[in-house]
Design a protein around this motif. Structure first.
Motif, mmCIF file in Angstrom:
data_model
loop_
_atom_site.group_PDB
_atom_site.id
_atom_site.type_symbol
_atom_site.label_atom_id
_atom_site.label_comp_id
_atom_site.label_asym_id
_atom_site.label_seq_id
_atom_site.Cartn_x
_atom_site.Cartn_y
_atom_site.Cartn_z
ATOM 1 N N SER A 184 1.093 -1.164 -0.116
ATOM 2 C CA SER A 184 -0.112 -0.131 0.010
ATOM 3 C C SER A 184 0.944 1.165 -0.137
ATOM 4 C CB SER A 184 -1.120 -0.164 1.045
ATOM 5 O OG SER A 184 -0.244 0.076 2.457
ATOM 6 N N LYS A 185 0.422 2.288 -0.322
ATOM 7 C CA LYS A 185 1.180 3.659 -0.232
ATOM 8 C C LYS A 185 1.729 3.823 1.166
ATOM 9 C CE LYS A 185 -1.453 5.819 -3.919
ATOM 10 N NZ LYS A 185 -2.059 6.955 -4.430
ATOM 11 N N THR A 186 0.837 3.716 2.325
ATOM 12 C CA THR A 186 1.574 3.632 3.740
ATOM 13 C C THR A 186 2.420 2.665 3.882
ATOM 14 O OG1 THR A 186 -0.988 4.160 4.356
ATOM 15 C CG2 THR A 186 0.579 3.533 5.963
ATOM 16 N N ASP A 187 2.530 1.577 3.350
ATOM 17 C CA ASP A 187 3.759 0.489 3.494
ATOM 18 C C ASP A 187 4.815 1.075 2.937
ATOM 19 O OD1 ASP A 187 1.834 -1.457 4.283
ATOM 20 O OD2 ASP A 187 1.465 -2.346 2.536
ATOM 21 N N VAL A 188 4.706 1.721 1.733
ATOM 22 C CA VAL A 188 5.912 2.341 0.938
ATOM 23 C C VAL A 188 6.465 3.400 1.848
ATOM 24 C CG1 VAL A 188 6.681 3.313 -1.071
ATOM 25 C CG2 VAL A 188 5.250 1.333 -1.215
ATOM 26 N N GLU A 189 5.569 4.184 2.320
ATOM 27 C CA GLU A 189 6.087 5.502 3.067
ATOM 28 C C GLU A 189 6.810 5.035 4.247
ATOM 29 O OE1 GLU A 189 6.229 8.678 2.207
ATOM 30 O OE2 GLU A 189 5.243 8.069 0.449
ATOM 31 N N LYS A 190 6.216 4.084 5.143
ATOM 32 C CA LYS A 190 6.832 3.611 6.247
ATOM 33 C C LYS A 190 8.289 2.762 5.995
ATOM 34 C CE LYS A 190 2.728 2.407 8.988
ATOM 35 N NZ LYS A 190 1.987 1.165 9.597
ATOM 36 N N ILE A 191 8.524 2.006 4.674
ATOM 37 C CA ILE A 191 9.673 1.538 4.361
ATOM 38 C C ILE A 191 10.836 2.474 4.085
ATOM 39 C CG2 ILE A 191 10.658 0.096 2.626
ATOM 40 C CD1 ILE A 191 8.009 -1.513 2.619
ATOM 41 N N ILE A 192 10.321 3.376 3.268
ATOM 42 C CA ILE A 192 11.298 4.745 2.919
ATOM 43 C C ILE A 192 11.768 5.376 4.307
ATOM 44 C CG2 ILE A 192 11.449 6.729 1.974
ATOM 45 C CD1 ILE A 192 9.843 5.656 -0.472
ATOM 46 N N ARG A 193 10.734 5.660 5.208
ATOM 47 C CA ARG A 193 10.817 6.628 6.420
ATOM 48 C C ARG A 193 11.768 5.793 7.291
ATOM 49 N NH1 ARG A 193 5.934 6.993 9.031
ATOM 50 N NH2 ARG A 193 5.481 7.496 6.962
ATOM 51 N N LYS A 194 11.636 4.295 7.451
ATOM 52 C CA LYS A 194 12.465 3.484 8.195
ATOM 53 C C LYS A 194 13.785 3.450 7.728
ATOM 54 C CE LYS A 194 12.325 -0.701 10.659
ATOM 55 N NZ LYS A 194 11.504 -1.959 10.716
ATOM 56 N N TYR A 195 14.027 3.436 6.417
ATOM 57 C CA TYR A 195 15.462 3.255 5.704
ATOM 58 C C TYR A 195 16.050 4.708 5.788
ATOM 59 C CZ TYR A 195 18.829 2.995 2.338
ATOM 60 O OH TYR A 195 20.037 3.158 1.440
ATOM 61 N N LEU A 196 15.553 5.724 5.651
ATOM 62 C CA LEU A 196 16.186 7.116 5.944
ATOM 63 C C LEU A 196 16.562 7.316 7.301
ATOM 64 C CD1 LEU A 196 13.861 8.898 3.481
ATOM 65 C CD2 LEU A 196 16.254 8.225 3.287
ATOM 66 N N GLU A 197 15.837 6.809 8.122
ATOM 67 C CA GLU A 197 16.108 7.252 9.616
ATOM 68 C C GLU A 197 17.372 6.444 10.109
ATOM 69 O OE1 GLU A 197 12.772 5.800 12.029
ATOM 70 O OE2 GLU A 197 11.617 7.614 11.507
ATOM 71 N N VAL A 198 17.602 5.069 9.460
ATOM 72 C CA VAL A 198 18.645 4.383 9.706
ATOM 73 C C VAL A 198 20.002 4.916 9.134
ATOM 74 C CG1 VAL A 198 19.926 2.358 9.329
ATOM 75 C CG2 VAL A 198 17.701 2.172 10.047
ATOM 76 N N ILE A 199 19.759 5.488 7.840
ATOM 77 C CA ILE A 199 20.957 6.140 7.300
ATOM 78 C C ILE A 199 21.214 7.583 7.689
ATOM 79 C CG2 ILE A 199 21.107 4.346 5.375
ATOM 80 C CD1 ILE A 199 20.191 6.772 3.707
ATOM 81 N N LEU A 200 20.333 8.151 8.139
ATOM 82 C CA LEU A 200 20.592 9.708 8.250
ATOM 83 C C LEU A 200 21.115 9.958 9.823
ATOM 84 C CD1 LEU A 200 17.896 11.398 6.497
ATOM 85 C CD2 LEU A 200 20.159 11.136 5.656
#
Length: 53
Positions: free
Chosen positions: A37-53
């Motif tokens: 879902s769009k919500t799934d994708v937003e969560k996946i991207i946000r989680k990834y960015l939190e890890v690398i930033l």
């Protein structure tokens, strides 16, 4: 009655104008034959960015 959540394949997100600036992330983070879902994708991207930033 609950509204059904629409889900899409990785390829559909890659073609979407909504995610045109995140194509590299989507290509890397989403699996080929899985639906999201769009919500799934937003969560996946946000989680990834939190890890690398």
């Amino acid at each position: 009655m609950a509204e059904k959540i629409k889900k899409f394949y990785k390829e559909q997100f890659l073609k979407s104008d909504l995610y045109k600036d995140k194509k590299d992330l989507i290509n890397t983070l989403l699996k080929e034959n899985e639906m999201y879902s769009k919500t799934d994708v937003e969560k996946i991207i946000r989680k990834y960015l939190e890890v690398i930033l």
